[in-house]
Design a protein around this motif. Structure first.
Motif, PDB file in Angstrom:
ATOM      1  N   MET A   1       0.751  -1.155  -0.024  1.00 52.90           N
ATOM      2  CA  MET A   1      -0.247   0.051   0.002  1.00 52.90           C
ATOM      3  C   MET A   1       0.951   1.103  -0.087  1.00 52.90           C
ATOM      4  SD  MET A   1      -2.987   0.610   2.562  1.00 52.90           S
ATOM      5  CE  MET A   1      -4.144   1.585   2.282  1.00 52.90           C
ATOM      6  N   LEU A   2       0.351   2.380  -0.456  1.00 56.57           N
ATOM      7  CA  LEU A   2       1.286   3.494  -1.016  1.00 56.57           C
ATOM      8  C   LEU A   2       0.937   4.340   0.416  1.00 56.57           C
ATOM      9  CD1 LEU A   2       0.310   4.433  -4.556  1.00 56.57           C
ATOM     10  CD2 LEU A   2       2.594   3.469  -3.854  1.00 56.57           C
ATOM     11  N   PRO A   3       2.120   4.819   0.778  1.00 55.34           N
ATOM     12  CA  PRO A   3       1.818   5.899   1.972  1.00 55.34           C
ATOM     13  C   PRO A   3       1.055   7.041   1.461  1.00 55.34           C
ATOM     14  CG  PRO A   3       4.295   5.863   0.937  1.00 55.34           C
ATOM     15  CD  PRO A   3       3.329   5.007   0.336  1.00 55.34           C
ATOM     16  N   LYS A   4       0.469   7.602   2.416  1.00 59.29           N
ATOM     17  CA  LYS A   4      -0.272   8.882   2.232  1.00 59.29           C
ATOM     18  C   LYS A   4       0.734  10.233   2.290  1.00 59.29           C
ATOM     19  CE  LYS A   4      -4.637   7.246   3.667  1.00 59.29           C
ATOM     20  NZ  LYS A   4      -5.896   7.212   4.520  1.00 59.29           N
ATOM     21  N   THR A   5       0.408  11.023   1.254  1.00 54.38           N
ATOM     22  CA  THR A   5       1.290  12.166   1.290  1.00 54.38           C
ATOM     23  C   THR A   5       0.166  13.481   1.706  1.00 54.38           C
ATOM     24  OG1 THR A   5       0.699  12.773  -0.981  1.00 54.38           O
ATOM     25  CG2 THR A   5       2.840  11.397  -0.402  1.00 54.38           C
ATOM     26  N   PRO A   6       0.699  14.217   2.505  1.00 53.16           N
ATOM     27  CA  PRO A   6      -0.039  15.226   3.143  1.00 53.16           C
ATOM     28  C   PRO A   6      -0.465  16.250   1.888  1.00 53.16           C
ATOM     29  CG  PRO A   6       2.096  15.651   3.684  1.00 53.16           C
ATOM     30  CD  PRO A   6       2.103  14.275   3.002  1.00 53.16           C
ATOM     31  N   LYS A   7      -1.414  16.750   2.010  1.00 49.57           N
ATOM     32  CA  LYS A   7      -1.840  17.787   0.938  1.00 49.57           C
ATOM     33  C   LYS A   7      -1.384  19.079   0.996  1.00 49.57           C
ATOM     34  CE  LYS A   7      -6.609  16.184  -0.075  1.00 49.57           C
ATOM     35  NZ  LYS A   7      -7.959  16.568  -0.029  1.00 49.57           N
ATOM     36  N   ALA A   8      -1.045  19.767   0.021  1.00 47.79           N
ATOM     37  CA  ALA A   8      -0.129  21.085   0.154  1.00 47.79           C
ATOM     38  C   ALA A   8      -1.128  22.127   0.786  1.00 47.79           C
ATOM     39  CB  ALA A   8       0.142  21.631  -1.347  1.00 47.79           C
ATOM     40  N   PRO A   9      -0.402  22.949   1.744  1.00 49.62           N
ATOM     41  CA  PRO A   9      -1.453  24.070   2.337  1.00 49.62           C
ATOM     42  C   PRO A   9      -2.290  24.854   1.367  1.00 49.62           C
ATOM     43  CG  PRO A   9       0.910  24.209   3.047  1.00 49.62           C
ATOM     44  CD  PRO A   9       0.881  23.048   1.878  1.00 49.62           C
ATOM     45  N   SER A  10      -3.509  25.328   1.636  1.00 46.34           N
ATOM     46  CA  SER A  10      -4.494  25.853   0.778  1.00 46.34           C
ATOM     47  C   SER A  10      -3.722  27.183   0.234  1.00 46.34           C
ATOM     48  CB  SER A  10      -5.598  26.315   1.522  1.00 46.34           C
ATOM     49  OG  SER A  10      -5.540  27.151   2.631  1.00 46.34           O
ATOM     50  N   ILE A  11      -2.912  27.782   0.984  1.00 46.00           N
ATOM     51  CA  ILE A  11      -2.217  29.203   0.570  1.00 46.00           C
ATOM     52  C   ILE A  11      -1.425  28.961  -0.689  1.00 46.00           C
ATOM     53  CG2 ILE A  11      -0.321  28.921   2.109  1.00 46.00           C
ATOM     54  CD1 ILE A  11      -1.960  32.233   1.139  1.00 46.00           C
ATOM     55  N   TRP A  12      -0.830  27.554  -0.788  1.00 46.33           N
ATOM     56  CA  TRP A  12       0.072  27.456  -2.057  1.00 46.33           C
ATOM     57  C   TRP A  12      -0.874  27.225  -3.182  1.00 46.33           C
ATOM     58  CZ3 TRP A  12       4.670  29.415  -2.094  1.00 46.33           C
ATOM     59  CH2 TRP A  12       5.061  29.525  -0.858  1.00 46.33           C
ATOM     60  N   ARG A  13      -1.881  26.589  -2.827  1.00 48.09           N
ATOM     61  CA  ARG A  13      -2.990  26.306  -4.071  1.00 48.09           C
ATOM     62  C   ARG A  13      -3.516  27.575  -4.486  1.00 48.09           C
ATOM     63  NH1 ARG A  13      -6.761  21.662  -1.461  1.00 48.09           N
ATOM     64  NH2 ARG A  13      -6.172  23.074   0.414  1.00 48.09           N
ATOM     65  N   PHE A  14      -3.728  28.611  -3.647  1.00 45.43           N
ATOM     66  CA  PHE A  14      -4.215  29.788  -4.007  1.00 45.43           C
ATOM     67  C   PHE A  14      -3.234  30.510  -4.740  1.00 45.43           C
ATOM     68  CE2 PHE A  14      -4.497  34.368  -2.912  1.00 45.43           C
ATOM     69  CZ  PHE A  14      -5.865  34.609  -3.623  1.00 45.43           C
ATOM     70  N   VAL A  15      -1.930  30.567  -4.270  1.00 40.76           N
ATOM     71  CA  VAL A  15      -1.025  31.092  -5.125  1.00 40.76           C
ATOM     72  C   VAL A  15      -0.565  30.756  -6.361  1.00 40.76           C
ATOM     73  CG1 VAL A  15       1.758  31.797  -4.991  1.00 40.76           C
ATOM     74  CG2 VAL A  15       0.556  31.833  -2.928  1.00 40.76           C
ATOM     75  N   LYS A  16      -0.860  29.200  -6.471  1.00 37.97           N
ATOM     76  CA  LYS A  16      -0.713  28.648  -7.795  1.00 37.97           C
ATOM     77  C   LYS A  16      -1.722  29.064  -8.793  1.00 37.97           C
ATOM     78  CE  LYS A  16       2.170  24.638  -6.436  1.00 37.97           C
ATOM     79  NZ  LYS A  16       2.011  23.303  -6.611  1.00 37.97           N
ATOM     80  N   GLY A  17      -2.993  28.972  -8.405  1.00 38.91           N
ATOM     81  CA  GLY A  17      -4.255  29.397  -9.115  1.00 38.91           C
ATOM     82  C   GLY A  17      -4.004  30.787  -9.403  1.00 38.91           C
TER      83      GLY A  17
END
Length: 90
Positions: free
Chosen positions: A1-17
Motif C-alpha cells: 500500500m502506498l504511503p499517504k502524502t499530506p496535501k499542500a497547504p491551501s495558501i499554496w494552491r491559492f498562489v498557484k491558481g
C-alpha cells in the motif's frame, strides 16, 4: 500500500491558481495591445478614428514610432487628413 502524502497547504494552491490566472490575463492583454498596435500601424483610417476619440493614444503611438525611427508618420498622417478634409468640404 502506498504511503499517504499530506496535501499542500491551501495558501499554496491559492498562489498557484492566482499565478496561472495572472499569466493568462497578461497574455490576453499583450495580444490585445499587439492587435491594436498592428491595426494602427497598417490602417490610416483607424489612426484617424483613434485621433478623433483617443488622441493621447495616438500621441503615444507616434512617440514610440519616433523612438524606433519612423519620425515622418505623424506629419504624413496630418498632411493626408488635412488634404482629405479639404476635399470633403468642397
Amino acid at each position: 500500500m502506498l504511503p499517504k502524502t499530506p496535501k499542500a497547504p491551501s495558501i499554496w494552491r491559492f498562489v498557484k491558481g492566482s499565478a496561472k490566472t495572472l499569466f493568462v490575463l497578461e497574455a490576453i492583454g499583450f495580444a490585445a495591445s499587439y492587435g491594436v498596435y498592428y491595426r494602427m500601424n497598417t490602417n490610416r483610417e483607424f489612426r484617424q478614428y483613434i485621433n478623433e476619440n483617443y488622441p493621447f493614444v495616438l500621441d503615444y503611438y507616434y512617440k514610440i514610432g519616433e523612438l524606433v525611427g519612423d519620425s515622418k508618420a505623424r506629419q504624413a498622417d496630418a498632411n493626408y487628413w488635412s488634404s482629405t478634409a479639404v476635399k470633403r468640404s468642397e
